[in-house]
Design a protein around this motif. Structure first.
Motif, PDB file in Angstrom:
ATOM      1  N   UNK A 124       0.808  -1.216   0.000  1.00 28.40           N
ATOM      2  CA  UNK A 124       0.000   0.000   0.000  1.00 28.40           C
ATOM      3  C   UNK A 124       0.848   1.276   0.000  1.00 28.40           C
ATOM      4  N   UNK A 125       2.152   1.128   0.232  1.00 26.97           N
ATOM      5  CA  UNK A 125       3.008   2.317   0.298  1.00 26.97           C
ATOM      6  C   UNK A 125       3.196   2.926  -1.081  1.00 26.97           C
ATOM      7  N   UNK A 126       2.944   4.212  -1.153  1.00 28.31           N
ATOM      8  CA  UNK A 126       3.193   4.964  -2.377  1.00 28.31           C
ATOM      9  C   UNK A 126       4.496   5.725  -2.185  1.00 28.31           C
ATOM     10  N   UNK A 127       5.502   5.389  -3.010  1.00 28.98           N
ATOM     11  CA  UNK A 127       6.801   6.052  -2.853  1.00 28.98           C
ATOM     12  C   UNK A 127       6.669   7.576  -2.836  1.00 28.98           C
ATOM     13  N   UNK A 128       7.528   8.185  -2.055  1.00 24.91           N
ATOM     14  CA  UNK A 128       7.636   9.635  -1.926  1.00 24.91           C
ATOM     15  C   UNK A 128       6.497  10.255  -1.122  1.00 24.91           C
ATOM     16  N   UNK A 129       5.683   9.445  -0.449  1.00 24.66           N
ATOM     17  CA  UNK A 129       4.604   9.985   0.377  1.00 24.66           C
ATOM     18  C   UNK A 129       4.955   9.799   1.853  1.00 24.66           C
ATOM     19  N   UNK A 130       4.407  10.644   2.712  1.00 23.58           N
ATOM     20  CA  UNK A 130       4.688  10.515   4.138  1.00 23.58           C
ATOM     21  C   UNK A 130       4.327   9.123   4.659  1.00 23.58           C
ATOM     22  N   UNK A 131       5.096   8.664   5.626  1.00 22.59           N
ATOM     23  CA  UNK A 131       4.914   7.335   6.193  1.00 22.59           C
ATOM     24  C   UNK A 131       3.946   7.425   7.363  1.00 22.59           C
ATOM     25  N   UNK A 132       2.840   6.690   7.246  1.00 28.54           N
ATOM     26  CA  UNK A 132       1.827   6.718   8.290  1.00 28.54           C
ATOM     27  C   UNK A 132       1.251   5.316   8.494  1.00 28.54           C
ATOM     28  N   UNK A 133       2.124   4.374   8.820  1.00 32.57           N
ATOM     29  CA  UNK A 133       1.700   2.995   9.029  1.00 32.57           C
ATOM     30  C   UNK A 133       1.943   2.608  10.472  1.00 32.57           C
ATOM     31  N   UNK A 134       0.892   2.113  11.119  1.00 31.36           N
ATOM     32  CA  UNK A 134       1.013   1.790  12.537  1.00 31.36           C
ATOM     33  C   UNK A 134       2.036   0.685  12.790  1.00 31.36           C
ATOM     34  N   UNK A 135       2.148  -0.302  11.892  1.00 27.90           N
ATOM     35  CA  UNK A 135       3.148  -1.358  12.092  1.00 27.90           C
ATOM     36  C   UNK A 135       4.561  -0.780  12.093  1.00 27.90           C
ATOM     37  N   UNK A 136       4.829   0.148  11.191  1.00 25.61           N
ATOM     38  CA  UNK A 136       6.136   0.805  11.154  1.00 25.61           C
ATOM     39  C   UNK A 136       6.357   1.588  12.442  1.00 25.61           C
ATOM     40  N   UNK A 137       5.402   2.430  12.792  1.00 28.50           N
ATOM     41  CA  UNK A 137       5.546   3.280  13.975  1.00 28.50           C
ATOM     42  C   UNK A 137       5.708   2.453  15.244  1.00 28.50           C
ATOM     43  N   UNK A 138       4.876   1.437  15.406  1.00 32.91           N
ATOM     44  CA  UNK A 138       4.930   0.613  16.613  1.00 32.91           C
ATOM     45  C   UNK A 138       6.248  -0.151  16.725  1.00 32.91           C
ATOM     46  N   UNK A 139       6.698  -0.739  15.616  1.00 35.60           N
ATOM     47  CA  UNK A 139       7.964  -1.478  15.646  1.00 35.60           C
ATOM     48  C   UNK A 139       9.149  -0.545  15.877  1.00 35.60           C
ATOM     49  N   UNK A 140       9.107   0.638  15.288  1.00 31.57           N
ATOM     50  CA  UNK A 140      10.162   1.628  15.511  1.00 31.57           C
ATOM     51  C   UNK A 140      10.187   2.041  16.980  1.00 31.57           C
ATOM     52  N   UNK A 141       9.034   2.389  17.527  1.00 29.81           N
ATOM     53  CA  UNK A 141       8.974   2.795  18.938  1.00 29.81           C
ATOM     54  C   UNK A 141       9.451   1.673  19.865  1.00 29.81           C
ATOM     55  N   UNK A 142       9.004   0.455  19.593  1.00 34.63           N
ATOM     56  CA  UNK A 142       9.418  -0.683  20.420  1.00 34.63           C
ATOM     57  C   UNK A 142      10.931  -0.876  20.374  1.00 34.63           C
ATOM     58  N   UNK A 143      11.498  -0.804  19.169  1.00 31.53           N
ATOM     59  CA  UNK A 143      12.941  -1.003  19.027  1.00 31.53           C
ATOM     60  C   UNK A 143      13.716   0.110  19.729  1.00 31.53           C
ATOM     61  N   UNK A 144      13.390   1.351  19.435  1.00 36.46           N
ATOM     62  CA  UNK A 144      14.149   2.475  19.999  1.00 36.46           C
ATOM     63  C   UNK A 144      14.027   2.493  21.522  1.00 36.46           C
ATOM     64  N   UNK A 145      12.823   2.284  22.038  1.00 37.86           N
ATOM     65  CA  UNK A 145      12.662   2.330  23.497  1.00 37.86           C
ATOM     66  C   UNK A 145      13.324   1.149  24.201  1.00 37.86           C
ATOM     67  N   UNK A 146      13.634   0.079  23.465  1.00 37.74           N
ATOM     68  CA  UNK A 146      14.325  -1.066  24.064  1.00 37.74           C
ATOM     69  C   UNK A 146      15.831  -0.877  24.145  1.00 37.74           C
ATOM     70  N   UNK A 147      16.359   0.119  23.458  1.00 40.65           N
ATOM     71  CA  UNK A 147      17.810   0.331  23.416  1.00 40.65           C
ATOM     72  C   UNK A 147      18.333   0.848  24.748  1.00 40.65           C
ATOM     73  N   UNK A 148      19.516   0.405  25.118  1.00 35.67           N
ATOM     74  CA  UNK A 148      20.114   0.884  26.372  1.00 35.67           C
ATOM     75  C   UNK A 148      20.420   2.368  26.303  1.00 35.67           C
ATOM     76  N   UNK A 149      20.600   2.907  25.114  1.00 41.21           N
ATOM     77  CA  UNK A 149      20.900   4.340  24.995  1.00 41.21           C
ATOM     78  C   UNK A 149      19.648   5.196  24.915  1.00 41.21           C
ATOM     79  N   UNK A 150      18.449   4.589  24.874  1.00 38.66           N
ATOM     80  CA  UNK A 150      17.227   5.393  24.833  1.00 38.66           C
ATOM     81  C   UNK A 150      17.148   6.274  26.063  1.00 38.66           C
ATOM     82  N   UNK A 151      17.345   5.689  27.207  1.00 34.83           N
ATOM     83  CA  UNK A 151      17.491   6.409  28.476  1.00 34.83           C
ATOM     84  C   UNK A 151      18.606   5.686  29.214  1.00 34.83           C
ATOM     85  N   UNK A 152      19.627   6.408  29.532  1.00 33.52           N
ATOM     86  CA  UNK A 152      20.786   5.740  30.113  1.00 33.52           C
ATOM     87  C   UNK A 152      21.099   6.295  31.485  1.00 33.52           C
TER      88      UNK A 152
END
Length: 152
Positions: A124-152
């Motif tokens: 469903x992604x149309x190249x060159x358009x803003x990214x607004x997919x919950x799977x992308x956002x949720x996985x990104x948030x989960x990954x970044x917040x799991x990093x030891x450097x997110x809050x150290x």
């Protein structure tokens, strides 16, 4: 008030992430721990891309090596900017606390395991358009917040 903000600031490591296409359009922006909001996000995104464009040109022009293509980071007393450009022209910019370690591996993971998986491979992604997919956002948030450097 300000003491609490100073303590929060002292332990916060990853501030935000920008993703641009090769034309300089900001496809995605996420702030996690930035302690100030920009009054005009669109203008800030354009200014960031302009700075990236100029910095890349500057690095190429002053480099003593002919094969220098870009820069990977710079640091101020308040933040470090980390930059990664993919072969397909996507640009990832992550701002962190200056004490944070290099995040090149983090940005490569975001690109290869999250962006490619949930954006590029999304029919469903149309190249060159803003990214607004919950799977992308949720996985990104989960990954970044799991990093030891997110809050150290």
């Amino acid at each position: 008030g300000s003491l609490l903000l100073s303590l929060v600031r002292a332990v916060t490591m990853i501030f935000d992430l920008y993703i641009y296409n090769r034309r300089g359009v900001c496809l995605y922006y996420k702030a996690w721990n930035a302690d100030r909001k920009h009054k005009n996000e669109g203008e800030t995104q354009r200014l960031m891309y302009g700075m990236l464009f100029q910095m890349r040109q500057f690095v190429r022009s002053i480099s003593p090596r002919a094969d220098t293509k870009t820069f990977t980071s710079y640091k101020t007393d308040k933040y470090s900017l980390h930059f990664m450009e993919t072969t397909s022209g996507f640009m990832f910019v992550m701002n962190t606390d200056p004490a944070a370690r290099d995040v090149a591996d983090v940005m490569r993971h975001i690109y290869a395991e999250i962006f490619v998986e949930y954006v590029i491979r999304n029919p469903l992604y149309e190249p060159q358009t803003p990214i607004d997919y919950s799977l992308f956002k949720d996985n990104l948030d989960d990954y970044v917040s799991s990093l030891s450097i997110f809050r150290s």
